[in-house]
Scaffold this motif. Structure first.
Motif: not given
Ligand SMILES: Cc1cc2nc3c(=O)[nH]c(=O)nc-3n(C[C@H](O)[C@H](O)[C@H](O)COP(=O)(O)OP(=O)(O)OC[C@H]3O[C@@H](n4cnc5c(N)ncnc54)[C@H](O)[C@@H]3O)c2cc1C
Length: 549
Positions: A18, A320, A323-324
């Protein structure tokens, strides 16, 4: 180029880093909070800042600054005292970038007055984004801007220093203030025997010429390479505030003896020292005996920054995690499409929405304080409550976001481990959790009418939301109890959540009913992911948390 093919396997199913994101453009709740609090016109500047701090380069600099922490140089080769701290260039880079953007002083005019609105709100967005990437350097940045407030009682001293404080250049050189065009400021209150109870300070101050000579110690003295420090010491007339420069007016090195640097859980890029003063020179700030009264002007501003900092940590952890999970497949389905993971992340996103709406609304009160007594009262009652709730929320929040990345969340190479270790700090300094709750009770006791007017205002602002009436009734009872102190944590948490619902009603009206229902009316279980959220609410929260693609 990243090598994907190993002799034994190919690397599959890992999320890309990210990075190279505009931290402002991907943060819809922040944009809405800016618009609601008078800073919509700041979008271009905030976006430029967000792009810079969200770049792969800055994220890498953050890793370097924390893996290569500061080092104390007590002596030089020949045994002469140095008492300086060396930082990795990456730390200096963050100081330079944040100062260039005014995070250390843009809420002040060069004459020491408050910069016009929306200076506070716009600067808050920058601090919130900087904290997402590298929290350690935010300590001296915060202290520099907050230290200006007490200087108001010493106009001559303030006028001399202000041009160097508001300068947008960073000068880390170890030279006297009069030789520098830009300076930073720190502060020292906490001694070994007590940080909360500063009246127990044992450090002594004796008048001497144009200033005082100070003898004693401070047990926590962060960013000791700042150019001057607000310190408390016992003068003949009682506890007094002083400004202690690192060099005496004659240009010689002042007697600040750095004993050692703390080996801290987190906040590792920033130096926190233990210091002894052996007849160190300082100027008095305010009257003798009025030290607490004087320095409290700084404390309230710093508390606001603690809440902003924790909100920033939470934001990066959430981004994070979301996004992951959009890239990681488990059991043939993306994590982002797994119902339970969606509930966990939506539940996190709900507190994130609340935290950002709440802190930015509070900043608006600071922006308007000079012209509106109602906003002064609002800031007085809510600053400790907001610091309490946001800073206390951060550790559990970041822990849950970390778990969304599974094992990858737990290793030091990733940003989650650093965020997690940083998370408890903002709750501790500038008044720990219980102390914040006591401060809310103090505001209610000393300025009851003003505080009750704030409470009634919150109820009006959140009147159409579920749980508002019950929360208000609870607060009135809780704050009137004889044993209010023992029960204060619950009441202060509810006060902050009511204020968050009110802030959301203005900045994110589509989210406010969900927050009010899931936090005020039907509080969730003890972990994230236990709130009763409808599928549409979950989708809305996750869409707003991070745009897809
Ligand atoms: C990394 C780091 C950097 C720091 N940097 C600085 C700095 O630059 N300058 C500086 O001056 N200080 C600094 N501090 C110190 C910090 O502000 C203090 O640690 C903090 O104010 C608490 O003081 P204390 O440690 O003496 O704890 P204490 O005052 O002993 O408090 C211990 C606990 O008791 C609770 N408590 C206190 N009074 C009551 C009460 N009446 N009822 C119920 N509970 C109560 C508190 O909430 C706290 O949880 C730093 C601390 C850290 C961790």
């Amino acid at each position: 180029m990243t090598l994907m093919h190993f002799e034994t396997h190919e690397v599959l199913n890992q999320s890309p880093p990210f990075e190279d994101v505009d931290l402002y453009a991907v943060d819809r709740p922040l944009q809405d909070a800016m618009a609601a609090n008078g800073a919509a016109g700041e979008a271009a500047g905030l976006s430029a800042f967000g792009k810079n701090f969200g770049s792969a380069d800055m994220l890498e600099q953050a890793r370097l600054a924390n893996e290569n922490g500061p080092r104390l140089k007590s002596f030089d080769l020949k045994g002469f005292r140095r008492d300086i701290v060396e930082f990795h260039p990456a730390y200096h880079r963050f100081m330079r970038e944040s100062i260039a953007a005014g995070v250390h002083a843009s809420t002040w005019r060069a004459d020491g007055g408050r910069a016009p609105a929306p200076a506070e709100v716009a600067r808050a967005a920058r601090l919130y984004m900087a904290s997402q990437v590298e929290a350690g350097h935010c300590c001296p940045v915060t202290m520099t801007r907050a230290a200006v407030a007490p200087l108001a009682v010493e106009p001559a001293l303030r006028d001399r220093l202000m041009p160097k404080i508001v300068a947008r250049t960073y000068d880390p050189s170890f030279r006297p203030v009069h030789e520098k065009s830009a300076i930073t400021l720190g502060m020292g209150m906490t001694e070994k025997q007590g940080g909360t109870d500063v009246r127990a300070n044992t450090t002594r101050a004796v008048p001497d010429g144009e200033g005082y000579l100070i003898t004693g110690h401070k047990w926590f003295f962060s960013a000791p390479m700042c150019d001057a420090f607000l310190v408390l010491a016992q003068a003949p007339g009682g506890l007094t505030c002083f400004l202690m420069p690192r060099f005496r007016p004659d240009g010689s090195v002042n007697a600040l003896r750095l004993q050692r640097l703390k080996d801290k859980l987190g906040n590792r890029s920033n130096a926190s020292s233990e210091v002894e003063f052996t007849q160190a020179f300082a100027w008095r700030v305010g009257e003798e005996g009025r030290g607490v009264r004087t320095i409290i002007e700084m404390v309230q501003i710093t508390r606001l920054d603690c809440a902003l900092g924790s909100a920033g940590l939470m934001r990066m952890a959430l981004a994070q995690a979301v996004h992951h999970s959009r890239y990681r497949t488990v059991f043939q389905r993306k994590l982002a499409d797994q119902p339970m993971m969606r509930t966990v992340q939506a539940d996190l996103a709900l507190d994130m929405e609340a935290a950002v709406a709440l802190v930015m609304r509070l900043c608006r009160s600071f922006d308007r304080a000079e012209s509106d007594p109602a906003e002064v009262a609002r800031a007085r009652l809510l600053t400790p409550a907001v610091k309490y709730w946001v800073c206390k929320t951060a550790p559990a929040f970041i822990y849950e976001a970390l778990e969304c990345l599974g094992g990858n969340g737990y290793v030091e190479e990733g940003p989650l481990a650093r965020l997690y270790r940083e998370a408890p700090l903002n709750a501790i300094w500038e008044g720990s959790g219980n102390v914040m709750c006591l401060d809310v009770l103090r505001a209610l006791a000393r300025e009851r009418d003003a505080a009750m007017a704030v409470l009634n205002g919150l109820v009006r602002e959140a009147q159409d939301l579920p749980g508002t009436a019950e929360a208000a009734a609870f607060l009135v009872t809780a704050f009137s109890r004889r044993d209010a102190e023992g029960a204060a944590r619950h009441a202060v948490e509810r006060l902050a959540q009511l204020a968050a619902a009110a802030a959301l009603a203005e900045s994110a009206p589509a989210i406010a009913p969900t927050f009010a229902r899931a936090r005020l009316a039907q509080p969730r279980g003890s972990t994230y992911g236990t709130a009763a959220l409808e599928a549409a609410e979950t989708a809305r929260l996750l869409d707003r948390a991070l745009p897809v693609g």
